[in-house]
Write a protein that holds these residues in place. Structure first.
Motif, short mmCIF file in Angstrom:
data_model
loop_
_atom_site.label_atom_id
_atom_site.label_comp_id
_atom_site.label_asym_id
_atom_site.label_seq_id
_atom_site.Cartn_x
_atom_site.Cartn_y
_atom_site.Cartn_z
N MET A 109 0.84 -1.20 0.00
CA MET A 109 0.00 0.00 0.00
C MET A 109 0.87 1.25 0.00
N THR A 110 0.61 2.16 -0.91
CA THR A 110 1.32 3.44 -0.88
C THR A 110 0.31 4.57 -0.82
N THR A 111 0.57 5.50 0.08
CA THR A 111 -0.27 6.67 0.18
C THR A 111 0.57 7.83 -0.35
N THR A 112 0.02 8.59 -1.26
CA THR A 112 0.76 9.75 -1.75
C THR A 112 -0.10 11.01 -1.58
N PHE A 113 0.52 12.04 -1.04
CA PHE A 113 -0.16 13.33 -0.90
C PHE A 113 0.66 14.40 -1.60
N ALA A 114 -0.04 15.37 -2.17
CA ALA A 114 0.66 16.59 -2.59
C ALA A 114 0.89 17.42 -1.33
N LEU A 115 2.00 18.13 -1.30
CA LEU A 115 2.33 18.90 -0.10
C LEU A 115 1.20 19.87 0.26
N ARG A 116 0.53 20.44 -0.77
CA ARG A 116 -0.57 21.38 -0.50
C ARG A 116 -1.72 20.70 0.23
N GLU A 117 -1.93 19.40 -0.05
CA GLU A 117 -3.00 18.69 0.66
C GLU A 117 -2.68 18.60 2.15
N LEU A 118 -1.42 18.35 2.45
CA LEU A 118 -1.01 18.26 3.85
C LEU A 118 -1.07 19.64 4.52
N GLU A 165 1.16 26.86 6.86
CA GLU A 165 1.59 27.71 5.75
C GLU A 165 2.56 26.92 4.89
N LEU A 166 2.34 26.93 3.58
CA LEU A 166 3.20 26.16 2.70
C LEU A 166 4.30 27.04 2.12
N GLN A 167 5.51 26.55 2.17
CA GLN A 167 6.64 27.23 1.53
C GLN A 167 7.21 26.26 0.49
N GLY A 168 7.45 26.73 -0.73
CA GLY A 168 8.05 25.86 -1.74
C GLY A 168 7.03 25.32 -2.72
N ASP A 169 7.29 24.12 -3.24
CA ASP A 169 6.48 23.54 -4.31
C ASP A 169 5.24 22.82 -3.77
N PRO A 170 4.04 23.37 -4.04
CA PRO A 170 2.83 22.75 -3.49
C PRO A 170 2.54 21.37 -4.06
N ALA A 223 10.25 17.58 2.19
CA ALA A 223 9.69 18.75 2.89
C ALA A 223 9.85 18.56 4.39
N VAL A 224 9.74 19.67 5.12
CA VAL A 224 9.93 19.64 6.58
C VAL A 224 8.80 20.45 7.25
N ILE A 225 8.27 19.91 8.34
CA ILE A 225 7.35 20.68 9.18
C ILE A 225 8.20 21.43 10.19
N LEU A 226 8.06 22.75 10.25
CA LEU A 226 8.84 23.48 11.26
C LEU A 226 8.12 24.75 11.69
N SER A 227 8.64 25.34 12.74
CA SER A 227 8.04 26.57 13.27
C SER A 227 8.50 27.76 12.42
#
Lengths: 340, 340, 340
Positions: B1-10, B17-22, B59-63
């Motif tokens: 099973m593979t789950t794929t999300f676009a960064l904008r979905e996350l 707030e999204l920075q970079g390629d959505p 991508a990275v989740i950060l403050s």
């Protein structure tokens, strides 16, 4: 069931030198103190040397050094304790497990189960599980989806293996053990604990023994990893993402918190606690009931705790523990006073 | 099973707030150090900041603070650890449990089992049991008579629930846990232990997680009560008539003796022991392996024990512990001596 | 289910002196504080005496001394706690276990199962097992080959008994307990752990209670022996070849290492650790979380550990613990200095 060996057969098996009657019949292993006719005893520690001369055991496994002056039947071996360990395999009752799947087991059709494997009553084998040759799954075991268990491993009754776990070859897992449950991971959002789903797995090497009711959690992201040749006793808690190096030994009631790394050939005695996110280098021994709160970079023996004492005496001292810093300061002050 | 999300979905899911390629594709969660293409990492602790610049994670989740100077793809969130926790739910493999009662389960005809519930193989549901909507009962679980389990709770395989227990909604109970066994209550009559039958029950709130092989005993007269939002790790022992307040966290290998009360939002680290009949107020944290022998009325952090040390050095100090009261008295005597 | 007794019936049962209305109806046991109409309470400790005068319980069990000045309904008994224990048996819900073998149980044809025994669903009884009269084997229990369980013993669901174990009469064994798993015995051969097959068994006397998820290992050569009248709480680890004397009590989370001998009528409080190969004489009490590292030859109360404290204060003192030997030497040096 009775197993009988001629002493010479055991000498051959152990590659030990035989002293005495090669046809002596050995039917059981026993201690020097309790041994009698038909018993093979062993001397592996100086503490028991005093029992040697008067033993009534038919024969004794001992070192060349201890054999000096001993006139009874003997198997002379450079390491009597290792020899005893080896010979126990001959006297173990044959387990009655015949290959095959018990009719009451629930085995998913996608699971790979070789003809040489044995699956006991009420076992559950979920989809995608792969069992190796001659694997024994005891009664009531649960093997979660996509788990892999290597050749010749044995799970005693009532072992639970969560989905996606990997167990190597020749593992022995005792009843009540739980492998791959969720690690204890939560983020606190305004006083509320938010579950961090544990996406890693449990990965166990070859020749590992895991005791009864021991729990080894799955990793949060990467895996929790138990190296090859590791032995783990009962009621041990190994948290998510812990790594235990090859050949280490973990005694009963030990707790290892998350992401801690234990090196190779370490020994954690009973009741030891390791906090999370620390690293013990190879060759560290921690004595019973000690708590380790930071990394250890030098092999050696480590301890914490206080000696036990009569309760009234202990109380007096324990109260003073709460004044230790004050005691130190008062001492330092005295030292600064001028003396004659 | 593979789950794929676009960064904008996350970003949408997390309200980040999204920075970079959505359109960056995210297929997995990982750490900063181990992350690679398709991975989403997170930075939630200063200890890991050094891995940020060189991470190969997509991508990275950060403050916002940590995002300064970071030019890669990022999800900026006020609490990256909470964001990571939330996103783990998306990457968890879908559990294959379909609603319905496995044909091998033994379910008493008086039990209430909604159509949305799932009962695994070899489970036993005794008379008068009430299961809520979408409850999952794992393989081989035993649910004793008249127990009640709230909506959306999940019991993993091999959980034992004694008669008359009450478990709230959204509970997660791991394998090997035993809820409602008899408390350890005996009266001594002339050297003989006389059993005090345990007439109370176990009562567990909503949103509670209970670890593998954890035991929570039924009350002697009233109930043993675990509040809502409490999280409990593996191999924890909670004795009869203990009460644990909402939102508290209890790590592995903790033991809480009978009738002790733990307040709300307390944290008991691994291996802590609480004696019986004491009370910890709200907001108490006890550090690893500490023993608490009397009530605590002030929120704060509490500890006991001694630091670990090289065994030889430790022994020297440990012997002196047995002389502490004597040391104190000798020091006091010296202090009374006249100085020049 | 409601059980109702007239107070005089309970007086007869307990051989207690009745004060007040003999026809008062008692339907429940309760504490002095929480008791109301229909409740029987008890006063067994001075700590609760303050609740006596204002109790709303219908009647109270108390000593002649405490009855002075109490004008409510009372059962006067020389030992109110023992009386309370006895009366709990009357209020325990009748367990619904009917004699007979559940159709789903797998019972070997060579096993001896009296008609009075009760075997629950999914239980497995292997070859050569002997069950006594009125034995109750709970759901999913596993009883290994040639084990013997005495009359009137009860195993709650999910107990695992390895082959060759012997359990006496009137035992109560709680869920998740594992009896007879392999002791933790290995010989080290050049860095590799070599399994010592555990050829002994577990031998448990009469009137023993064993808590949930407690593990008692089989002996290496001889047996692990639990005496009669021993009570053992949850999550206790008892290693191979341990011997526990009659009437001893072992609280939760205790660990006893291999070959240690505990005398008769000993009490090990919660979290106690005993190292291996030591001997505690009869009548030893060890307080909570203490570690015992050598034999004890004198009855009495023993302790180890340090008192808990505010974490910052504790840290200061704990650091000084690591300087204790130095402190002692500096004190001794000061003492040798000439005073005026």
């Amino acid at each position: 069931m009775t197993t009988t060996f001629a002493l010479r057969e055991l000498a051959d098996f152990l590659k030990a030198e035989l002293q005495g009657d090669p046809e002596s019949e050995i039917r059981r292993l026993n201690t020097l103190q309790d041994g009698g006719t038909g018993d093979l005893a062993f001397l592996a520690s100086n503490a028991y040397r005093r029992y040697l001369q008067d033993t009534r055991a038919t024969a004794v496994i001992l070192s060349r050094e201890d054999a000096v002056g001993f006139t009874g039947n003997a198997l002379i071996h450079p390491n009597p304790y290792v020899a005893y360990a080896k010979v126990t395999a001959l006297f173990q009752p044959v387990s009655g497990e015949a290959a095959g799947i018990h009719p009451t087991a629930v085995v998913d059709e996608t699971a790979i189960v070789p003809a040489s494997a044995c699956i006991g009553p009420w076992a559950v084998i979920e989809s995608g599980v792969q069992l190796g040759e001659a694997v024994i799954i005891g009664a009531g075991c649960f093997i979660g989806a996509n788990s892999v268990i290597g050749d010749n491993s044995r799970l005693h009754p009532h072992v639970t293996v969560y989905q996606g776990s990997a167990i190597g070859q020749r593992a022995v897992v005792h009843s009540g053990a739980v492998l791959g449950a969720d690690g204890f991971g939560f983020a606190n959002e305004g006083g509320r604990w938010l579950k961090i789903h544990q996406l890693g797995a449990v990965e166990i090497g070859n020749d590992v023994e895991i005791g009864a009711c021991t729990t080894i959690d799955r990793g949060a992201l990467g895996n929790t990893v138990i190296g090859s040749g590791v032995i783990i006793d009962n009621l041990v808690q190994i948290a998510h993402n812990v790594r235990v190096g090859d050949g280490s030994a973990i005694a009963g009631c030990v707790g290892i918190a998350g992401s801690t790394v234990v090196g190779k050939h370490c020994v954690l005695a009973g009741g030891v606690g390791l906090v999370g996110h620390i690293e013990l280098c190879d060759g560290v021994t921690v004595t019973a009931c000690s708590m380790v709160t930071s990394s250890i970079a030098t092999p050696g023996v480590y301890s914490s705790g206080t000696p036990f004492d009569d309760n009234r005496q202990w109380k007096k001292n324990a109260i003073r523990f709460g004044q230790l810093d004050e005691i130190y300061r008062r001492l330092a002050k005295l030292e600064k006073q001028p003396t004659k």
